[in-house]
Scaffold this motif. Structure first.
Motif, PDB file in Angstrom:
ATOM      1  N   GLU A   3      44.001  46.353  78.999  1.00  0.00           N
ATOM      2  CA  GLU A   3      43.498  46.155  77.648  1.00  0.00           C
ATOM      3  C   GLU A   3      42.151  45.444  77.717  1.00  0.00           C
ATOM      4  OE1 GLU A   3      44.749  43.717  73.611  1.00  0.00           O
ATOM      5  OE2 GLU A   3      46.106  43.757  75.303  1.00  0.00           O
ATOM      6  N   TYR A 159      40.812  36.373  82.745  1.00  0.00           N
ATOM      7  CA  TYR A 159      41.499  37.586  82.289  1.00  0.00           C
ATOM      8  C   TYR A 159      41.603  38.661  83.371  1.00  0.00           C
ATOM      9  CZ  TYR A 159      40.696  35.498  77.708  1.00  0.00           C
ATOM     10  OH  TYR A 159      40.673  34.644  76.652  1.00  0.00           O
ATOM     11  N   ARG A 162      44.094  41.497  82.295  1.00  0.00           N
ATOM     12  CA  ARG A 162      43.673  42.366  81.198  1.00  0.00           C
ATOM     13  C   ARG A 162      42.473  43.217  81.548  1.00  0.00           C
ATOM     14  NH1 ARG A 162      43.508  39.285  75.530  1.00  0.00           N
ATOM     15  NH2 ARG A 162      42.570  41.261  74.903  1.00  0.00           N
TER      16      ARG A 162
END
Length: 164
Positions: A3, A159, A162
């Motif tokens: 994502e 992150y 992600r």
């Protein structure tokens, strides 16, 4: 596929600082390993320039550094931005106060000062060059260029899952 991380840069009118920040971040992230994995946009807390291109001086200064922001158009921060974006990165403390004051209950986004979040300067502000001249726009560009390095580093560090 991982994502994406969604970043919104916010200043007062989305006319000088935030469109330059969006342009610099797009350019720098676009040539990094994060290309295609970070969604970027910019907005202003005010409505004075909605639909207008960035300040001509901001366009010229960014172009001197090889970045074209002439196609960007000013927009105002909307309630939907608080649900869509992960981070609302503000140019100065007044913008941060406004962003936080408007934050709807149950918002997804977090708000912070861009320079602080990027590790450039604790509690640092990007000065508004609107009433200044070329030197002020150049100073803002260099702050944002430094911030881009910090944004990329922070995204990679915080992150990794992600961003794949």
């Amino acid at each position: 596929m991982a994502e994406s991380i969604r970043l919104l840069v916010v200043c007062l009118g989305n006319f000088c600082r935030s469109p330059v920040a969006e342009g610099v971040l797009r350019a720098r992230i676009g040539v990094s390993t994060l290309a295609g994995r970070v969604e970027l946009d910019s907005a202003g807390t005010g409505d004075w320039h909605i639909g207008e291109p960035p300040d001509r001086r901001a366009i010229a200064n960014a172009a001197e550094h090889g970045i074209d922001i002439s196609q960007l158009r000013a927009r105002q921060l909307a309630a939907a931005d608080y649900r869509h974006f992960d981070w609302l990165l503000c140019a100065d403390r007044a913008n941060l106060r406004d962003v936080r004051a408007r934050m709807p209950t149950g918002s997804h986004a977090q708000a912070a000062l861009l320079l602080d979040w990027a590790g450039v300067e604790a509690d640092g502000e990007i000065p508004d060059p609107y009433t200044g001249g070329p030197a002020q726009f150049e100073h803002v560009f260099h702050l944002l260029d430094r911030a881009a390095d910090g944004v990329i580093a922070r995204l990679r560090h915080e992150y990794p899952d992600r961003l794949g």
